[in-house]
Design a protein around this motif. Structure first.
Motif, PDB file in Angstrom:
ATOM      1  N   LEU A 100       0.835  -1.206   0.000  1.00 23.57           N
ATOM      2  CA  LEU A 100       0.000   0.000   0.000  1.00 23.57           C
ATOM      3  C   LEU A 100       0.871   1.257   0.000  1.00 23.57           C
ATOM      4  O   LEU A 100       0.551   2.245  -0.670  1.00 23.57           O
ATOM      5  CB  LEU A 100      -0.944  -0.018   1.204  1.00 23.57           C
ATOM      6  CG  LEU A 100      -2.166   0.883   1.155  1.00 23.57           C
ATOM      7  CD1 LEU A 100      -2.946   0.731  -0.146  1.00 23.57           C
ATOM      8  CD2 LEU A 100      -3.078   0.616   2.339  1.00 23.57           C
ATOM      9  N   ALA A 101       2.000   1.215   0.700  1.00 24.39           N
ATOM     10  CA  ALA A 101       2.941   2.345   0.696  1.00 24.39           C
ATOM     11  C   ALA A 101       3.520   2.562  -0.706  1.00 24.39           C
ATOM     12  O   ALA A 101       3.651   3.702  -1.163  1.00 24.39           O
ATOM     13  CB  ALA A 101       4.060   2.101   1.709  1.00 24.39           C
ATOM     14  N   ARG A 109       1.349  10.387  -3.405  1.00 22.75           N
ATOM     15  CA  ARG A 109       0.876  10.692  -2.042  1.00 22.75           C
ATOM     16  C   ARG A 109       1.970  10.253  -1.062  1.00 22.75           C
ATOM     17  O   ARG A 109       1.851   9.251  -0.372  1.00 22.75           O
ATOM     18  CB  ARG A 109      -0.446   9.991  -1.801  1.00 22.75           C
ATOM     19  CG  ARG A 109      -1.511  10.490  -2.779  1.00 22.75           C
ATOM     20  CD  ARG A 109      -2.677   9.569  -2.958  1.00 22.75           C
ATOM     21  NE  ARG A 109      -3.503   9.458  -1.766  1.00 22.75           N
ATOM     22  CZ  ARG A 109      -4.593   8.694  -1.701  1.00 22.75           C
ATOM     23  NH1 ARG A 109      -4.988   8.006  -2.756  1.00 22.75           N
ATOM     24  NH2 ARG A 109      -5.283   8.622  -0.586  1.00 22.75           N
ATOM     25  N   PHE A 110       3.032  11.047  -1.014  1.00 22.74           N
ATOM     26  CA  PHE A 110       4.258  10.657  -0.337  1.00 22.74           C
ATOM     27  C   PHE A 110       4.131  10.603   1.184  1.00 22.74           C
ATOM     28  O   PHE A 110       4.724   9.733   1.817  1.00 22.74           O
ATOM     29  CB  PHE A 110       5.408  11.582  -0.752  1.00 22.74           C
ATOM     30  CG  PHE A 110       5.624  11.570  -2.244  1.00 22.74           C
ATOM     31  CD1 PHE A 110       6.063  10.424  -2.887  1.00 22.74           C
ATOM     32  CD2 PHE A 110       5.358  12.692  -3.014  1.00 22.74           C
ATOM     33  CE1 PHE A 110       6.258  10.396  -4.254  1.00 22.74           C
ATOM     34  CE2 PHE A 110       5.549  12.676  -4.379  1.00 22.74           C
ATOM     35  CZ  PHE A 110       6.000  11.520  -5.008  1.00 22.74           C
ATOM     36  N   GLU A 111       3.374  11.497   1.779  1.00 22.84           N
ATOM     37  CA  GLU A 111       3.214  11.483   3.232  1.00 22.84           C
ATOM     38  C   GLU A 111       2.471  10.224   3.673  1.00 22.84           C
ATOM     39  O   GLU A 111       2.852   9.573   4.648  1.00 22.84           O
ATOM     40  CB  GLU A 111       2.490  12.741   3.714  1.00 22.84           C
ATOM     41  CG  GLU A 111       2.309  12.825   5.221  1.00 22.84           C
ATOM     42  CD  GLU A 111       3.620  12.745   6.007  1.00 22.84           C
ATOM     43  OE1 GLU A 111       3.596  12.246   7.147  1.00 22.84           O
ATOM     44  OE2 GLU A 111       4.667  13.168   5.495  1.00 22.84           O
ATOM     45  N   ARG A 138      13.921   5.800   2.829  1.00 23.73           N
ATOM     46  CA  ARG A 138      15.032   6.680   2.431  1.00 23.73           C
ATOM     47  C   ARG A 138      14.692   7.420   1.140  1.00 23.73           C
ATOM     48  O   ARG A 138      14.999   8.599   0.988  1.00 23.73           O
ATOM     49  CB  ARG A 138      16.317   5.875   2.257  1.00 23.73           C
ATOM     50  CG  ARG A 138      17.000   5.549   3.572  1.00 23.73           C
ATOM     51  CD  ARG A 138      18.414   5.010   3.374  1.00 23.73           C
ATOM     52  NE  ARG A 138      18.466   3.801   2.559  1.00 23.73           N
ATOM     53  CZ  ARG A 138      18.279   2.569   3.038  1.00 23.73           C
ATOM     54  NH1 ARG A 138      17.998   2.385   4.314  1.00 23.73           N
ATOM     55  NH2 ARG A 138      18.353   1.529   2.225  1.00 23.73           N
ATOM     56  N   ALA A 139      14.048   6.723   0.216  1.00 18.06           N
ATOM     57  CA  ALA A 139      13.665   7.358  -1.051  1.00 18.06           C
ATOM     58  C   ALA A 139      12.622   8.450  -0.819  1.00 18.06           C
ATOM     59  O   ALA A 139      12.617   9.470  -1.509  1.00 18.06           O
ATOM     60  CB  ALA A 139      13.124   6.315  -2.030  1.00 18.06           C
ATOM     61  N   LEU A 140      11.749   8.238   0.131  1.00 13.02           N
ATOM     62  CA  LEU A 140      10.684   9.217   0.410  1.00 13.02           C
ATOM     63  C   LEU A 140      11.222  10.450   1.124  1.00 13.02           C
ATOM     64  O   LEU A 140      10.637  11.534   1.004  1.00 13.02           O
ATOM     65  CB  LEU A 140       9.572   8.577   1.237  1.00 13.02           C
ATOM     66  CG  LEU A 140       8.726   7.533   0.505  1.00 13.02           C
ATOM     67  CD1 LEU A 140       7.837   6.773   1.470  1.00 13.02           C
ATOM     68  CD2 LEU A 140       7.893   8.184  -0.589  1.00 13.02           C
ATOM     69  N   THR A 141      12.292  10.306   1.875  1.00 10.73           N
ATOM     70  CA  THR A 141      12.822  11.458   2.612  1.00 10.73           C
ATOM     71  C   THR A 141      13.859  12.240   1.819  1.00 10.73           C
ATOM     72  O   THR A 141      14.249  13.328   2.226  1.00 10.73           O
ATOM     73  CB  THR A 141      13.465  11.003   3.954  1.00 10.73           C
ATOM     74  OG1 THR A 141      14.471  10.053   3.688  1.00 10.73           O
ATOM     75  CG2 THR A 141      12.416  10.447   4.884  1.00 10.73           C
ATOM     76  N   SER A 142      14.324  11.687   0.704  1.00  9.92           N
ATOM     77  CA  SER A 142      15.339  12.422  -0.065  1.00  9.92           C
ATOM     78  C   SER A 142      14.713  13.298  -1.129  1.00  9.92           C
ATOM     79  O   SER A 142      13.591  13.355  -1.402  1.00  9.92           O
ATOM     80  CB  SER A 142      16.316  11.464  -0.717  1.00  9.92           C
ATOM     81  OG  SER A 142      15.644  10.576  -1.593  1.00  9.92           O
TER      82      SER A 142
END
Length: 142
Positions: A100-101, A109-111, A138-142
């Motif tokens: 789902l993420a 919808r990254f958050e 890590r990919a979502l925070t970069s």
């Protein structure tokens, strides 16, 4: 002039002699003959990622496989529907939240993707799934 013996058979007791250069040439030709296999050229196929769940035979695995294939094909509504059913079957399965993420990431919808990945981590995934989740985070925070 020196000659080399190549073969001698017991029946005929006759030796075959070759000059040194011919001996080396025959030896080299024999070695090259083993290298002359035909080369098959295969057209390059676009890489198709197969579902990591396609071998599972349980209901959860079937739904995860459907969701994976639908998401890869860009059918996000279908993937979301399959993951919703998977979540109802097994609400504590970390792979459902991970899938789902990934879907939320594909939707931009990254958050929500980050929150779902953190939820998957909190459910105690196995080593490999934990690595995948951490890679996603890590990919979502970069």
């Amino acid at each position: 002039m020196m000659y080399y013996t190549i073969s001698r058979t017991e029946r005929c007791e006759k030796a075959v002699f070759f000059p040194p250069r011919l001996f080396v040439a025959l030896l080299f030709a024999g070695a090259l003959a083993g290298c002359s296999t035909p080369v098959l050229i295969q057209e390059e196929q676009p890489e198709v990622s197969s579902s990591p769940y396609e071998q599972r035979q349980d209901a959860l695995g079937t739904l995860l496989n459907q969701a994976w294939n639908a998401r890869e094909a860009g059918r996000f509504d279908e993937a979301e529907s399959a993951l919703g059913r998977a979540m109802r079957i097994s609400p504590t399965a970390p792979e459902v939240y991970y899938q789902l993420a990934l879907l939320r990431q594909d939707q931009g919808r990254f958050e929500q993707s980050r929150q779902l990945a953190e939820r998957a981590l909190s459910l105690g995934p196995g080593f490999m799934l934990e690595r995948k989740i951490n890679h996603l985070l890590r990919a979502l925070t970069s």
